[in-house]
Write an enzyme that holds these catalytic residues in place. Structure first.
Site, PDB file in Angstrom:
ATOM      1  N   HIS A  18       0.810  -1.219   0.000  1.00  0.00           N
ATOM      2  CA  HIS A  18       0.000   0.000   0.000  1.00  0.00           C
ATOM      3  C   HIS A  18       0.847   1.274   0.000  1.00  0.00           C
ATOM      4  O   HIS A  18       0.533   2.218  -0.744  1.00  0.00           O
ATOM      5  CB  HIS A  18      -0.987  -0.024   1.177  1.00  0.00           C
ATOM      6  N   ASP A  62      -5.157  -7.564  -5.745  1.00  0.00           N
ATOM      7  CA  ASP A  62      -4.857  -6.679  -4.620  1.00  0.00           C
ATOM      8  C   ASP A  62      -3.984  -5.525  -5.103  1.00  0.00           C
ATOM      9  O   ASP A  62      -3.897  -5.268  -6.305  1.00  0.00           O
ATOM     10  CB  ASP A  62      -4.199  -7.467  -3.465  1.00  0.00           C
TER      11      ASP A  62
HETATM   12  O1  T3D Z   1       2.240 -10.392   0.097  1.00  0.00           O
HETATM   13  C1  T3D Z   1       1.698 -11.058  -0.771  1.00  0.00           C
HETATM   14  O2  T3D Z   1       2.189 -12.095  -1.211  1.00  0.00           O
HETATM   15  C2  T3D Z   1       0.376 -10.591  -1.326  1.00  0.00           C
HETATM   16  C3  T3D Z   1       0.518 -10.005  -2.643  1.00  0.00           C
HETATM   17  C4  T3D Z   1       0.232 -10.725  -3.755  1.00  0.00           C
HETATM   18  C5  T3D Z   1       0.266 -10.037  -5.033  1.00  0.00           C
HETATM   19  C6  T3D Z   1       0.539 -10.915  -6.235  1.00  0.00           C
HETATM   20  O3  T3D Z   1       1.161 -10.424  -7.112  1.00  0.00           O
HETATM   21  S1  T3D Z   1      -0.070 -12.494  -6.304  1.00  0.00           S
HETATM   22  C7  T3D Z   1       0.332 -12.978  -7.955  1.00  0.00           C
HETATM   23  C8  T3D Z   1       1.775 -13.411  -8.079  1.00  0.00           C
HETATM   24  N1  T3D Z   1       2.172 -13.599  -9.469  1.00  0.00           N
HETATM   25  C9  T3D Z   1       1.809 -14.647 -10.160  1.00  0.00           C
HETATM   26  O4  T3D Z   1       1.096 -15.513  -9.737  1.00  0.00           O
HETATM   27  C10 T3D Z   1       2.394 -14.763 -11.558  1.00  0.00           C
HETATM   28  C11 T3D Z   1       3.331 -15.959 -11.641  1.00  0.00           C
HETATM   29  N2  T3D Z   1       3.944 -16.035 -12.949  1.00  0.00           N
HETATM   30  C12 T3D Z   1       3.281 -16.466 -14.021  1.00  0.00           C
HETATM   31  O5  T3D Z   1       2.108 -16.794 -13.997  1.00  0.00           O
HETATM   32  C13 T3D Z   1       4.054 -16.532 -15.292  1.00  0.00           C
HETATM   33  O6  T3D Z   1       5.422 -16.564 -14.991  1.00  0.00           O
HETATM   34  C14 T3D Z   1       3.797 -15.322 -16.227  1.00  0.00           C
HETATM   35  C15 T3D Z   1       2.375 -15.405 -16.787  1.00  0.00           C
HETATM   36  C16 T3D Z   1       3.986 -13.992 -15.483  1.00  0.00           C
HETATM   37  C17 T3D Z   1       4.805 -15.363 -17.403  1.00  0.00           C
HETATM   38  O7  T3D Z   1       4.785 -16.640 -17.988  1.00  0.00           O
HETATM   39  P1  T3D Z   1       5.995 -17.052 -18.951  1.00  0.00           P
HETATM   40  O8  T3D Z   1       5.642 -18.398 -19.523  1.00  0.00           O
HETATM   41  O9  T3D Z   1       6.247 -15.956 -19.908  1.00  0.00           O
HETATM   42  O10 T3D Z   1       7.295 -17.155 -18.034  1.00  0.00           O
HETATM   43  P2  T3D Z   1       7.681 -18.320 -16.989  1.00  0.00           P
HETATM   44  O11 T3D Z   1       8.465 -19.366 -17.685  1.00  0.00           O
HETATM   45  O12 T3D Z   1       6.470 -18.751 -16.229  1.00  0.00           O
HETATM   46  O13 T3D Z   1       8.620 -17.530 -15.969  1.00  0.00           O
HETATM   47  C18 T3D Z   1       9.983 -17.244 -16.271  1.00  0.00           C
HETATM   48  C19 T3D Z   1      10.782 -17.346 -14.995  1.00  0.00           C
HETATM   49  O14 T3D Z   1      10.294 -16.377 -14.075  1.00  0.00           O
HETATM   50  C20 T3D Z   1      10.576 -18.704 -14.319  1.00  0.00           C
HETATM   51  O15 T3D Z   1      11.785 -19.045 -13.675  1.00  0.00           O
HETATM   52  P3  T3D Z   1      12.759 -20.163 -14.304  1.00  0.00           P
HETATM   53  O16 T3D Z   1      11.951 -21.405 -14.489  1.00  0.00           O
HETATM   54  O17 T3D Z   1      13.238 -19.574 -15.610  1.00  0.00           O
HETATM   55  O18 T3D Z   1      13.854 -20.320 -13.281  1.00  0.00           O
HETATM   56  C21 T3D Z   1       9.519 -18.401 -13.282  1.00  0.00           C
HETATM   57  O19 T3D Z   1       9.543 -19.290 -12.187  1.00  0.00           O
HETATM   58  C22 T3D Z   1       9.911 -17.007 -12.873  1.00  0.00           C
HETATM   59  N3  T3D Z   1       8.756 -16.286 -12.312  1.00  0.00           N
HETATM   60  C23 T3D Z   1       7.686 -15.843 -12.974  1.00  0.00           C
HETATM   61  N4  T3D Z   1       6.844 -15.241 -12.153  1.00  0.00           N
HETATM   62  C24 T3D Z   1       7.391 -15.301 -10.927  1.00  0.00           C
HETATM   63  C25 T3D Z   1       8.614 -15.975 -11.021  1.00  0.00           C
HETATM   64  N5  T3D Z   1       9.386 -16.209  -9.960  1.00  0.00           N
HETATM   65  C26 T3D Z   1       8.933 -15.743  -8.765  1.00  0.00           C
HETATM   66  N6  T3D Z   1       7.762 -15.102  -8.605  1.00  0.00           N
HETATM   67  C27 T3D Z   1       6.965 -14.852  -9.641  1.00  0.00           C
HETATM   68  N7  T3D Z   1       5.817 -14.166  -9.492  1.00  0.00           N
END
Ligand code: T3D
Length: 258
Positions: free
Chosen positions: A85, A140
């Site tokens: 926030h 959020d």
């Molecule tokens: O305090 C609190 O926790 C409350 C607040 C919460 C707020 C939030 O934001 S909750 C939502 C969190 N975010 C997500 O759930 C998104 C997670 N990521 C994805 O769904 C996908 O990565 C994307 C759609 C953003 C992109 O997909 P893509 O296919 O282009 O990339 P990828 O292969 O999934 O990701 C590439 C790398 O980034 C991968 O690592 P690696 O395998 O190359 O070592 C992946 O693990 C990493 N990565 C992506 N998003 C996150 C992440 N690592 C950590 N946290 C992430 N959010």
């Protein structure tokens, strides 16, 4: 402050803050939240516009799901209140316009942060993902407030429920963002918009941004009063005098931002 997770460059009234953890798509950990907040609130110095963008192929993937030993054990309410926030407020209360230059995917809180900015310019290859429901959360960081105001309740709720990636072009068609720009023209376009705002009437920008945000909590009559008060301030500015003078002299105005 010595930044580790972001970079901050200032030049000619433009402050560019780049989220810089490309290996995790610029996911937000505690350090980045603190640095980002500091850079937006204080790091801009005397800049007249702040730009947020991302390093690598993403803008920001939201909360770092690898943060700490177990992100699922975090007290989310506390983290939101204490860290997200203040970051959101640093953007909405910034005295100068904040542009989100969305270079790639903006997901979860990364999308919320982009959409709370004053102007969102996205590369056509970028997409906006309300990713929260995919991991059992709800939007959020201001997302449930901003999204329905931008696109209306039907699209906002659909985007949150289905958690599908919305391409930048569609986001622009929906009114979620200012514009989607072909990738090849993206950098030139946001830089030109940043230049335009940095050279503009900063005081009037401050008041119009505040008035529009305040309007959502005002009844019509109260809002007319608020608008008149703010316009009174603009009317006392050097920029107003310069604007009128430049008009009569048939030349471009040179605004000092006060
Ligand atoms: O305090 C609190 O926790 C409350 C607040 C919460 C707020 C939030 O934001 S909750 C939502 C969190 N975010 C997500 O759930 C998104 C997670 N990521 C994805 O769904 C996908 O990565 C994307 C759609 C953003 C992109 O997909 P893509 O296919 O282009 O990339 P990828 O292969 O999934 O990701 C590439 C790398 O980034 C991968 O690592 P690696 O395998 O190359 O070592 C992946 O693990 C990493 N990565 C992506 N998003 C996150 C992440 N690592 C950590 N946290 C992430 N959010």
């Amino acid at each position: 402050m010595d930044y580790q997770t972001i970079t901050l460059e200032r030049q000619d009234g433009v402050a560019v803050v780049t989220l810089n953890r490309p290996d995790v798509l610029n996911a937000l950990n505690g350090q980045m939240r603190a640095e980002l907040r500091h850079a937006v609130a204080e790091g801009g110095g005397d800049a007249r516009v702040v730009v947020l963008t991302g390093a690598g192929r993403a803008f920001c993937a939201g909360q770092d799901l690898g943060e700490g030993p177990n992100v699922a054990a975090l007290n989310l309410e506390q983290v939101l209140r204490d860290e997200y926030h203040p970051l959101v407020r640093a953007i909405t209360e910034s005295p100068v316009p904040v542009i989100a230059a969305v270079n790639g995917t903006a997901a979860g809180a990364g999308a919320s942060l982009a959409l709370i900015c004053d102007v969102v310019i996205a590369a056509e290859s970028a997409r906006f993902v309300q990713a929260f429901a995919r991991i059992g959360l709800m939007p959020d960081a201001g997302g449930t407030w901003m999204l329905p105001r931008l696109v209306g309740p039907a699209r906002a709720l659909g985007a949150a429920l289905f958690a599908e990636a919305i391409p930048a072009r569609e986001a622009a068609d929906w009114g979620m963002i200012w514009e989607a720009v072909p990738d090849a023209a993206f950098a030139v376009r946001w830089q030109a918009r940043a230049r335009q705002l940095a050279d503009g009437p900063t005081l009037a920008y401050r008041e119009m941004r505040a008035a529009m945000r305040a309007s959502w909590g005002h009844a019509f009559e109260a809002h007319l009063e608020d608008e008149a008060r703010r316009q009174g301030l603009c009317g006392q500015s050097r920029d107003f005098r310069e604007g009128v003078l430049a008009f009569t002299e048939k030349r471009p105005a040179v605004f000092e931002g006060r």
